[in-house]
Design an enzyme around this catalytic site. Structure first.
Site, mmCIF file in Angstrom:
data_model
loop_
_atom_site.group_PDB
_atom_site.id
_atom_site.type_symbol
_atom_site.label_atom_id
_atom_site.label_comp_id
_atom_site.label_asym_id
_atom_site.label_seq_id
_atom_site.Cartn_x
_atom_site.Cartn_y
_atom_site.Cartn_z
ATOM 1 N N PRO A 284 0.855 -1.088 -0.089
ATOM 2 C CG PRO A 284 -0.010 -1.057 2.077
ATOM 3 C CD PRO A 284 1.161 -1.554 1.381
ATOM 4 C CD GLU A 285 4.482 2.634 -3.453
ATOM 5 O OE1 GLU A 285 4.422 3.749 -3.908
ATOM 6 O OE2 GLU A 285 5.106 1.712 -3.871
ATOM 7 N NE ARG B 79 16.254 16.788 3.492
ATOM 8 C CZ ARG B 79 15.946 16.189 4.815
ATOM 9 N NH1 ARG B 79 16.682 15.111 5.229
ATOM 10 N NH2 ARG B 79 15.105 16.525 5.330
ATOM 11 C CG HIS C 138 -2.390 -13.949 8.990
ATOM 12 N ND1 HIS C 138 -1.580 -14.574 9.990
ATOM 13 C CD2 HIS C 138 -2.341 -14.645 8.054
ATOM 14 C CE1 HIS C 138 -0.783 -15.525 9.288
ATOM 15 N NE2 HIS C 138 -1.408 -15.753 8.212
ATOM 16 N NE ARG D 165 7.081 -9.082 4.887
ATOM 17 C CZ ARG D 165 7.611 -8.388 4.004
ATOM 18 N NH1 ARG D 165 6.751 -8.138 2.872
ATOM 19 N NH2 ARG D 165 8.860 -8.177 4.229
#
Length: 276
Positions: free
Chosen positions: A2-3, A157, A102, A121
DNA sequence: AGGTTGACCTGGACGC
DNA sequence: TGCGTCCAGGTCAACC
């Protein structure tokens, strides 16, 4: 999974199904790692509240909670945060549908349906926050940032531009797929130092990133392996990936073999000719 | 402080 | 078929 586009697809889908509903009870699995806030606090905060809306902030799904169904009483200021990690899913189900393996949290709604958090996970995280004015996330929002503000993010940066795009405290919501896809469309080497991008490169990257995110949201995100939206429906943006997952294939623009490297600890695919 | 690396998990794909 | 290895959309703590 998921982005930003996938999380937005899920958030919108869940919003359409549960906005205005009341949470009558909460079950949690007891797997400590899943819960960033204590499970008891999550249960106390959610139980009896109305879901005002469900939205995306960065890669998190935010559920805004209210004490009453209408605007008559003041907002609680409380919010339920769901981070899907790599394999998390947020499903809205009828109670008779068996719980998937899960499953780590179940919110039972007044109409009988259930909101279920499932995560094989266990990289996903659930938490509650109480921020006046609402949760704003760790960085700036890529879909609406102006070109001018975007170009200031990377000044001075020294890290690679790919790593900078993945850094959620700079820009939140971009992950490995959309970092690679936007760098390809902007014609920029993933390893180039972020602070050394030219004005023209920054302008192209801003344009490419917003275009790629908007297009992916329109297609319901990318379905790689197990991603599905709130209805269990797959997205289709993966059909439009030009570099992600295509190492060794030929570039769709120039025919050069796409190269795989590691940047910022993540697999990165790019075209050595188009991205110079 | 900014930047980099490894650890956290399970399951699916692939090679032998 | 079965076993071992490698890999995965994300963070975050611990290091340099």
């Amino acid at each position: 999974m998921p982005e930003l586009p996938e999380v937005e697809t899920v958030a919108n889908g869940v919003h359409a199904r549960v906005a205005g509903q009341r949470i009558v009870s909460v079950w949690t699995s007891g797997k400590p790692q899943t819960f960033k806030s204590p499970e008891s606090e999550i249960a106390e905060t959610l139980t009896g509240k109305w879901i005002e809306r469900v939205r995306r902030v960065g890669k998190s799904i935010v559920m805004d909670l209210r004490e009453s169904p209408r605007n008559k009483k003041i907002d609680t200021g409380a919010q339920f945060l769901v981070h899907l990690g790599m394999t998390g899913r947020l499903l809205v189900s009828q109670p008779e549908v068996p719980l998937p393996p899960h499953t780590h949290a179940v919110l039972s709604l007044a109409d009988g349906r259930e909101v279920r958090f499932v995560d094989a996970r266990r990289f996903g995280r659930l938490s509650v926050v109480k921020q006046i004015g609402g949760y704003i996330g760790p960085g700036v929002e890529p879909t609406t940032i102006s070109a001018e503000e975007f170009s200031t993010l990377f000044k001075g940066r020294k890290l690679a531009i790919k790593a900078a795009l993945l850094n959620q405290s700079i820009l939140h919501g971009v992950g490995n797929i959309y970092a690679d896809e936007s760098l390809f469309r902007a014609g920029i080497r993933p390893r180039k130092q972020a602070g050394k991008l030219t004005h023209a490169e920054l302008a192209r990257l801003h344009e490419a990133l917003q275009a790629v995110l908007a297009h992916a949201i329109k297609l319901g995100g990318s379905s790689v392996s197990d991603y599905v939206d709130a209805d269990g429906v797959a997205g289709f943006f993966q059909l439009e990936h030009k570099v992600y997952g295509r190492a060794g294939e030929l570039c769709s623009d120039c025919g050069t073999a796409l190269k795989k490297i590691v940047v910022g600890g993540r697999t990165t695919v790019y075209c050595p000719k188009c991205q110079s």
